[in-house]
Design an enzyme around this catalytic site. Structure first.
Site, PDB file in Angstrom:
ATOM      1  NE  ARG A  60      -2.365   0.655   3.585  1.00 33.32           N
ATOM      2  CZ  ARG A  60      -2.547  -0.222   4.591  1.00 33.32           C
ATOM      3  NH1 ARG A  60      -3.408  -1.206   4.475  1.00 33.32           N
ATOM      4  NH2 ARG A  60      -1.855  -0.128   5.710  1.00 33.32           N
ATOM      5  CE1 TYR A 113     -13.417  19.023  -9.291  1.00 29.63           C
ATOM      6  CE2 TYR A 113     -12.881  17.923  -7.222  1.00 29.63           C
ATOM      7  CZ  TYR A 113     -13.313  17.865  -8.531  1.00 29.63           C
ATOM      8  OH  TYR A 113     -13.625  16.655  -9.085  1.00 29.63           O
ATOM      9  CG  ASP A 185      -6.782  21.924  -6.367  1.00 25.54           C
ATOM     10  OD1 ASP A 185      -6.071  21.759  -7.374  1.00 25.54           O
ATOM     11  OD2 ASP A 185      -7.886  21.357  -6.209  1.00 25.54           O
ATOM     12  CE  LYS A 210      -9.710  16.871 -13.512  1.00 26.77           C
ATOM     13  NZ  LYS A 210      -9.929  17.796 -12.427  1.00 26.77           N
TER      14      LYS A 210
HETATM   15  C1  PLP Z   1     -10.512  17.423 -11.148  1.00 30.88           C
HETATM   16  C2  PLP Z   1     -10.072  18.243 -10.032  1.00 30.88           C
HETATM   17  C3  PLP Z   1      -9.862  17.687  -8.771  1.00 30.88           C
HETATM   18  C4  PLP Z   1     -10.181  16.251  -8.463  1.00 30.88           C
HETATM   19  O1  PLP Z   1      -9.395  15.344  -9.160  1.00 30.88           O
HETATM   20  P1  PLP Z   1      -9.846  13.821  -9.363  1.00 30.88           P
HETATM   21  O2  PLP Z   1      -8.613  13.127  -9.755  1.00 30.88           O
HETATM   22  O3  PLP Z   1     -10.900  13.842 -10.435  1.00 30.88           O
HETATM   23  O4  PLP Z   1     -10.407  13.345  -8.046  1.00 30.88           O
HETATM   24  C5  PLP Z   1      -9.389  18.509  -7.768  1.00 30.88           C
HETATM   25  N1  PLP Z   1      -9.140  19.813  -7.984  1.00 30.88           N
HETATM   26  C6  PLP Z   1      -9.333  20.381  -9.176  1.00 30.88           C
HETATM   27  C7  PLP Z   1      -9.030  21.833  -9.348  1.00 30.88           C
HETATM   28  C8  PLP Z   1      -9.807  19.630 -10.238  1.00 30.88           C
HETATM   29  O5  PLP Z   1     -10.017  20.210 -11.427  1.00 30.88           O
END
Ligand code: PLP
Length: 393
Positions: A60, A113, A185, A210
């Site tokens: 893990r 988000y 973020d 992303k």
């Molecule tokens: C998509 C996104 C997330 C979440 O990511 P996942 O991998 O889909 O859980 C968090 N913050 C931002 C700004 C995002 O665009």
């Protein structure tokens, strides 16, 4: 890692996190599938127990495939260490839980988000952690909202859906004076275009799903910490039971290798499309950090190395749901989908009014979030032009 003295980001992206000499000269690290790790002697077992987060200890907690990805991202972020998690949202929730307990307080940016908000409102609240939302343009005035029990100031720049750019150095300075940690973020910019830790944040969070993965084919979160912030986040990640699959780590690392050629193309094409849209009669406003009408554009110019493929366009308020539906249903190239950052272009109707409390989004025209992919930009413009024509009549 390369032996060059100060390798530039493009060089780090290609060189970090691999060691061909340890693997028959093969360029990429192998994919290790593992749960059980065997320890040969009692001494080795005891050493593993003493250092649970260093080396191969338990499936893990990662294998050399995981560590290769974590090391490469750490180098690009100029951080102390990076931790891989199974999604961007898992990276956000584990990072928040690392720093709060019952009675504590979080300052959360109003443009976070949406699932980040829901986690605070639906989960942390039930555990006795209070959240106050703040205006993304607050800057150093964040100090007026700080309380003795404020443990986390959470930032996301630019903001989700509406793209306001935050003054993270000013926020971090005030937060640190009162002993709070600053989480950022950084999914939109990636560390290629903005380095949160160099601008005062303690923890940089990436939904690697992303742009790092970049091909719309796996979920991943990557959290990079300063030395002080590392152990709390690592412990929370371990205690929450997060682990990532080695195949997904391999895909994320493979995606990362081409980040420095993909992002400039997203940057250039999206800027062309945003500028084109801003001159169209159907459009009220284009929300894009590199356009000078964007709140925080000066901070963007000061702190960011470039912009990426995601922005929004606000149409004039005259259009009905039926007209908008006709536009969207007929798109050929731009498809409707939530998770962006792949090579493909996307378009999505959005309504920020129900995910804002400290700021207002009301009496505005329909909002479309657009992701510009790697297609030829003239084909994207043709698709959008035909789409805007369908709004009429
Ligand atoms: C998509 C996104 C997330 C979440 O990511 P996942 O991998 O889909 O859980 C968090 N913050 C931002 C700004 C995002 O665009």
């Amino acid at each position: 890692m390369s032996k060059l003295k100060n390798p530039k980001p493009d060089t780090l992206i290609t060189q970090s996190g691999r060691n061909p000499a340890a693997n028959f000269g093969i360029v990429n690290p192998p994919v290790y599938h593992a749960s059980t790790i065997l320890h040969g002697t009692v001494a080795e077992l005891e050493e593993a127990d003493r250092t649970p987060f260093d080396g191969v200890r338990y499936g893990r907690r990662g294998t050399p495939t995981t560590f290769a990805l974590e090391d490469a991202m750490r180098d690009l972020e100029s951080g102390y260490r990076t931790i891989a998690l199974p999604s961007g949202l898992a990276a956000i929730t584990a990072s928040l839980m690392a720093f709060v307990q019952a009675g504590d307080h979080i300052l959360m940016v109003d443009t976070a988000y949406a699932p980040t908000r829901f986690f605070c409102d639906k989960v942390l609240k039930g555990f006795g952690v209070e959240t106050t939302y703040y205006d993304p343009m607050i800057g150093g005035a964040i100090k007026d909202l700080m309380r003795p029990e404020t443990k986390v100031v959470f930032t996301e720049s630019p903001g989700s859906v509406t793209f306001e750019v935050q003054d993270i150095p000013a926020i971090a300075e005030e937060a640190h004076k009162l002993g709070a940690v600053v989480l950022c973020d950084n999914t939109w910019a990636t560390p290629y275009y903005f380095k949160p830790l160099a601008h005062g944040a303690d923890v940089s969070i990436n939904a690697a799903t992303k742009y790092i993965v970049g091909h719309a084919d796996c979920m991943m979160g990557l959290v990079t910490c300063t030395e002080e912030a590392y152990m709390p986040v690592r412990r929370a990640t371990a205690l929450l039971g997060h682990g990532v699959g080695p195949d997904d780590c391999y895909l994320a690392l493979r995606g990362l290798r081409t980040l420095a050629v993909r992002l400039p193309r997203h940057h250039e094409s999206a800027l062309k499309v945003a500028t084109w849209l801003s001159e169209r009669p159907e459009v009220a406003n284009v929300l894009h950090p590199a356009l000078d009408n964007c709140p925080g554009h000066d901070v963007f110019k000061r702190d960011f190395g470039g912009s990426t493929g995601l922005f929004a366009v606000e149409l004039k308020p005259d259009y009905s749901k039926e007209q908008l539906t006709r536009m969207l249903d007929g798109m050929e190239l731009l498809s409707m989908g939530y998770s962006w950052g792949g090579y493909e272009s996307l378009i999505l109707p959005q309504n920020p009014s129900n995910i804002r409390t400290a700021t207002q989004w009301q009496d505005r025209g329909p909002l479309l979030r657009i992701h510009i992919g790697l297609e030829d930009v003239s084909d994207i413009l043709s698709d959008l032009e035909a789409g805007l024509d369908r709004l009429k009549g």
